[in-house]
Write an enzyme that holds these catalytic residues in place. Structure first.
Site, PDB file in Angstrom:
ATOM      1  N   ASN A  25       1.796   6.916  -0.139  1.00 31.56           N
ATOM      2  CA  ASN A  25       1.394   5.771  -0.958  1.00 31.56           C
ATOM      3  C   ASN A  25       0.639   4.810  -0.047  1.00 31.56           C
ATOM      4  O   ASN A  25       1.238   4.135   0.779  1.00 31.56           O
ATOM      5  CB  ASN A  25       2.653   5.111  -1.543  1.00 31.56           C
ATOM      6  N   LYS A  58      -0.886   2.151  -0.782  1.00 30.42           N
ATOM      7  CA  LYS A  58      -0.783   0.741  -1.213  1.00 30.42           C
ATOM      8  C   LYS A  58      -2.172   0.083  -1.158  1.00 30.42           C
ATOM      9  O   LYS A  58      -3.164   0.762  -1.391  1.00 30.42           O
ATOM     10  CB  LYS A  58       0.274   0.022  -0.378  1.00 30.42           C
ATOM     11  N   HIS A  69       7.096   1.418  -8.751  1.00 30.58           N
ATOM     12  CA  HIS A  69       7.305   1.045  -7.346  1.00 30.58           C
ATOM     13  C   HIS A  69       7.930  -0.350  -7.265  1.00 30.58           C
ATOM     14  O   HIS A  69       7.609  -1.231  -8.061  1.00 30.58           O
ATOM     15  CB  HIS A  69       5.975   1.088  -6.589  1.00 30.58           C
ATOM     16  N   GLU A  90       7.358  -2.747  -5.411  1.00 25.28           N
ATOM     17  CA  GLU A  90       6.397  -3.855  -5.277  1.00 25.28           C
ATOM     18  C   GLU A  90       5.824  -4.231  -6.637  1.00 25.28           C
ATOM     19  O   GLU A  90       5.561  -5.408  -6.896  1.00 25.28           O
ATOM     20  CB  GLU A  90       5.300  -3.462  -4.267  1.00 25.28           C
ATOM     21  N   GLU A 100      13.825   4.740  -3.557  1.00 29.88           N
ATOM     22  CA  GLU A 100      13.345   3.884  -2.470  1.00 29.88           C
ATOM     23  C   GLU A 100      14.196   2.617  -2.417  1.00 29.88           C
ATOM     24  O   GLU A 100      13.928   1.660  -3.157  1.00 29.88           O
ATOM     25  CB  GLU A 100      11.885   3.493  -2.710  1.00 29.88           C
ATOM     26  N   GLY A 156       9.126  -0.712   4.392  1.00 32.34           N
ATOM     27  CA  GLY A 156       8.284  -1.477   5.310  1.00 32.34           C
ATOM     28  C   GLY A 156       9.072  -2.310   6.303  1.00 32.34           C
ATOM     29  O   GLY A 156       8.515  -3.183   6.967  1.00 32.34           O
ATOM     30  N   SER A 216      10.557   3.582   5.109  1.00 34.80           N
ATOM     31  CA  SER A 216      10.453   3.703   6.575  1.00 34.80           C
ATOM     32  C   SER A 216      10.649   5.125   7.096  1.00 34.80           C
ATOM     33  O   SER A 216      11.215   5.315   8.167  1.00 34.80           O
ATOM     34  CB  SER A 216      11.424   2.733   7.256  1.00 34.80           C
TER      35      SER A 216
HETATM   36  P1  13P Z   1       7.231   2.456   4.076  1.00 32.83           P
HETATM   37  O1  13P Z   1       7.204   3.936   4.416  1.00 32.83           O
HETATM   38  O2  13P Z   1       6.097   1.700   4.702  1.00 32.83           O
HETATM   39  O3  13P Z   1       8.566   1.854   4.308  1.00 32.83           O
HETATM   40  O4  13P Z   1       6.958   2.359   2.496  1.00 32.83           O
HETATM   41  C1  13P Z   1       7.690   3.139   1.635  1.00 32.83           C
HETATM   42  C2  13P Z   1       7.100   3.002   0.286  1.00 32.83           C
HETATM   43  O5  13P Z   1       7.164   1.943  -0.318  1.00 32.83           O
HETATM   44  C3  13P Z   1       6.426   4.168  -0.286  1.00 32.83           C
HETATM   45  O6  13P Z   1       6.133   3.967  -1.626  1.00 32.83           O
END
Ligand code: 13P
Length: 250
Positions: free
Chosen positions: A9, A11, A95, A97, A167, A173, A213
């Protein structure tokens, strides 16, 4: 047997030129293994380009979001048929976010899922608890209600097009991953919850990815857990070497 999947992803990262560089590096390093499906999710403006660039290569392209309506007066939004028209058959929905910054609720996500299914798209459905939920030991009930409210009114057949991505928000992150044991415990719970709502056969066939992560140095032990069928990768998917290393760990 359920599919093993590693999805990146991206983003809101990588402009057109940077997307071109990353895709060429991925193509150069990627060795197709029929047992693992590899997916990348660039931003909307680069989806057409990515789907063209990856023609003839077994890396698939996903969108990061989609609107629930078929079309109309929704300034700034993107529909399922628009995605399909540029060669995109997969979409990430739910997601954290999107939930946190754009107010997406389980009810809205349920609509988005149904729209994507009407267009025969495959959905990477994300969900997971926040840190407070885990601290107060509500993580199982939060995850159960996210699944129930967004997905459990689907008929069995629809689940052929659903991939789940657990997740935990506190691991996204942050550099802090769920331990392989925590991931396994939750994935087993998710499978049991699906078995209760539907049946064991369906629960055994759904791929459940872990996200939060995941890096080359922790992927092997997370992926070794029996109910973890792959990963949804954020930061580490922005670099070809680390993303391919993660795919190869599966
Ligand atoms: P990270 O791997 O940067 O923690 O992000 C995970 C994520 O949100 C994938 O959709």
């Amino acid at each position: 047997m359920r599919k093993k999947i590693v999805a990146g992803n991206w983003k809101m990262n990588k402009n057109l030129e940077e997307t071109g560089v990353l895709l060429s590096e991925l193509k150069a390093k990627f060795k197709n293994t029929p047992s693992v499906e590899v997916i990348v999710a660039p931003t909307f403006t680069n989806l057409y380009y990515a789907s063209q660039e990856l023609k003839g290569c077994d890396i698939l392209v996903a969108a990061q979001n989609m609107h629930q309506a078929e079309g109309g007066a929704f300034t700034g939004e993107i529909s399922a048929s628009m995605l399909k028209s540029v060669g995109v058959e997969l979409v990430i929905l739910g997601h954290s976010e999107r939930r946190a910054y754009f107010g997406e609720t389980n009810e809205l996500l349920s609509e988005k899922v149904k729209t994507a299914l009407r267009h025969d798209m495959t959905i990477l459905f994300c969900f997971g608890e926040e840190l407070e939920d885990r601290k107060s030991e509500n993580h199982f009930s939060v995850v159960e209600s996210q699944l129930k409210n967004a997905l459990f009114d689907l008929n069995e057949d629809a689940w052929k097009n659903i991939v789940l991505a657990y997740e935990p928000v506190w691991a996204i992150g942050t550099g802090e991953t769920a331990s392989p044991e925590q991931a396994q415990e939750m994935h087993a719970f998710i499978r049991k919850t699906i078995a209760n709502a539907y049946n064991t056969k369906l629960a055994e066939e759904v791929s459940i990815l872990y996200g939060g992560s995941v890096k080359p140095n922790n992927a092997t032990e997370i992926f070794a857990k029996p109910d973890v069928d792959g990963g949804l990768i954020g930061g580490a998917s922005l670099n070809a070497e680390s993303f391919i290393a993660i795919a190869e760990a599966l």
